[in-house]
Design an enzyme around this catalytic site. Structure first.
Site, PDB file in Angstrom:
ATOM      1  N   TYR A  56       0.852  -1.189   0.000  1.00  0.00           N
ATOM      2  CA  TYR A  56       0.000   0.000   0.000  1.00  0.00           C
ATOM      3  C   TYR A  56       0.888   1.240   0.000  1.00  0.00           C
ATOM      4  CZ  TYR A  56      -3.578  -3.339   1.604  1.00  0.00           C
ATOM      5  OH  TYR A  56      -4.421  -4.418   1.740  1.00  0.00           O
ATOM      6  N   HIS A 128       0.155 -12.092   1.134  1.00  0.00           N
ATOM      7  CA  HIS A 128      -0.879 -11.301   0.465  1.00  0.00           C
ATOM      8  C   HIS A 128      -1.503 -12.037  -0.719  1.00  0.00           C
ATOM      9  CE1 HIS A 128      -1.904  -6.745  -0.070  1.00  0.00           C
ATOM     10  NE2 HIS A 128      -2.973  -7.499  -0.066  1.00  0.00           N
ATOM     11  N   GLY A 210     -17.986  -3.391  -0.370  1.00  0.00           N
ATOM     12  CA  GLY A 210     -17.879  -3.378  -1.824  1.00  0.00           C
ATOM     13  C   GLY A 210     -17.104  -2.194  -2.354  1.00  0.00           C
ATOM     14  N   PHE A 213     -19.137   0.876  -2.698  1.00  0.00           N
ATOM     15  CA  PHE A 213     -20.343   0.858  -3.514  1.00  0.00           C
ATOM     16  C   PHE A 213     -21.587   0.584  -2.672  1.00  0.00           C
ATOM     17  CE2 PHE A 213     -23.155  -0.223  -7.016  1.00  0.00           C
ATOM     18  CZ  PHE A 213     -22.678   0.590  -8.041  1.00  0.00           C
TER      19      PHE A 213
END
Length: 332
Positions: A56, A128, A210, A213
């Site tokens: 990240y 990961h 989501g 979303f």
């Protein structure tokens, strides 16, 4: 703050954790001041599980969390830090991804994460993505060495199949599996949730909203800044977006009838799927964090559960959840 145990023999953590990725990468509009305020608000509210990864940024999210940990005496002792290794980003192409599960890379990666976080031991260290070129037994063997050396307390895997989980677990106990899981991503229901329950592993759903979303706040692909990751995600494009928006509007209506937000209803649904499930949601605003944590007080009655299944049935979402190049690394 309710607490849940990660795995049969793992630690107790807050029933909802905070995913820190969006504070540094992939989504637009993040600032360090807002991120630090959100981290403070999470700790004040009783959140103990904080999730990051070396990719990240890359690296900048671990560095941010490290600065925050050092910002107040005793803070490290109050939190449970999860980070990840294994996805390798290209300095030349921001969209390119590779994977590396070689034992020598594992040992190098953990030192980098420890230094950036400014801690002596990582509480939960995830692979990961599984490296298709390296048997998972070799990677887990190297991770077991890190546990023996005191650099890591617990081991985890991300986006693995039930078969891979069983192979890894036979080498060293896997405390948690992290995979995407929400109303619009139900893949773990095929085999992985049952495998976690059978083997005594915790399950940590990421993106339980989501990728924003399911909050109902996103109404058009044009809502995204030019550098927002979701512009490249198939589920947020064209006809897929329109189709998925209709599903979310059904959730919005059901949430409104109950006097809660769509995000709270979506999180309550994930929490209700099992006592070994500890979702991590992401946000960069303290007010959104507090609103999401209110999902812990929602109990879903059978009628609401059945209605959610009707309005948002499994496999109803349109579009792949990652660009095609990344799909081969899922359920590996």
């Amino acid at each position: 703050m309710p607490r849940r145990r990660l795995g049969a023999n793992g630690p107790e953590v807050s029933a909802l954790g905070l995913g820190c990725m969006g504070m540094s990468d992939f989504y637009a509009g993040h600032t360090e001041a807002a991120a630090l305020a959100t981290l403070d608000a999470a700790l004040d509210a009783g959140v103990t599980l904080f999730d990051t990864a070396d990719m990240y940024g890359p690296h900048s999210n671990e560095q941010l969390l490290g600065r925050w940990l050092r910002g107040a005496p005793g803070r490290r002792a109050q939190v449970f830090i999860a980070t990840k290794f294994g996805i390798v980003r290209s300095p030349d192409d921001p969209q390119a991804r590779g994977v590396n599960g070689r034992p020598e890379y594992v040992r190098k990666a953990v030192e980098g994460s420890l230094a950036r976080l400014g801690i002596d031991t990582i509480d939960l260290y995830y692979q990961h993505r599984v490296d298709p070129q390296v048997p998972v037994e070799e990677t887990i063997g190297a991770l077991a060495g890190l546990v023996a050396a005191g650099k890591v307390r617990y081991l985890g895997l991300c986006e693995v199949s039930a078969a891979t989980l069983a192979r890894a677990h036979a080498v060293h106990p896997v405390t948690a599996v992290q995979s995407e899981y929400s109303l619009w991503t139900r893949d773990p229901e095929d085999e992985v949730l049952a495998a976690c329950a059978r083997l005594g592993c915790g399950f940590v759903p990421y993106s339980p909203l989501g990728r924003g979303f399911l909050t109902g706040a996103l109404r058009s692909p044009e809502d995204f800044a030019p550098d927002d990751y979701r512009r490249h995600s198939p589920r947020f494009q064209g006809e897929n977006f329109a189709h998925n928006l209709r599903l979310v509007d059904e959730v919005r209506s059901l949430a409104a009838a109950r006097g809660v937000t769509p995000a709270q209803l979506a999180l309550a649904w994930v929490l209700a799927q099992g006592p070994h499930i500890v979702p991590i949601f992401g946000t960069t605003r303290p007010e959104n964090l507090r609103a999401n944590l209110a999902a812990l007080a929602i109990e879903l009655d059978e009628t609401t559960r059945q209605t959610l299944e009707q309005v948002f049935p499994r496999a109803a979402a349109a579009g792949l959840r990652y660009p095609q190049a990344m799909m081969g690394l899922l359920n590996a």
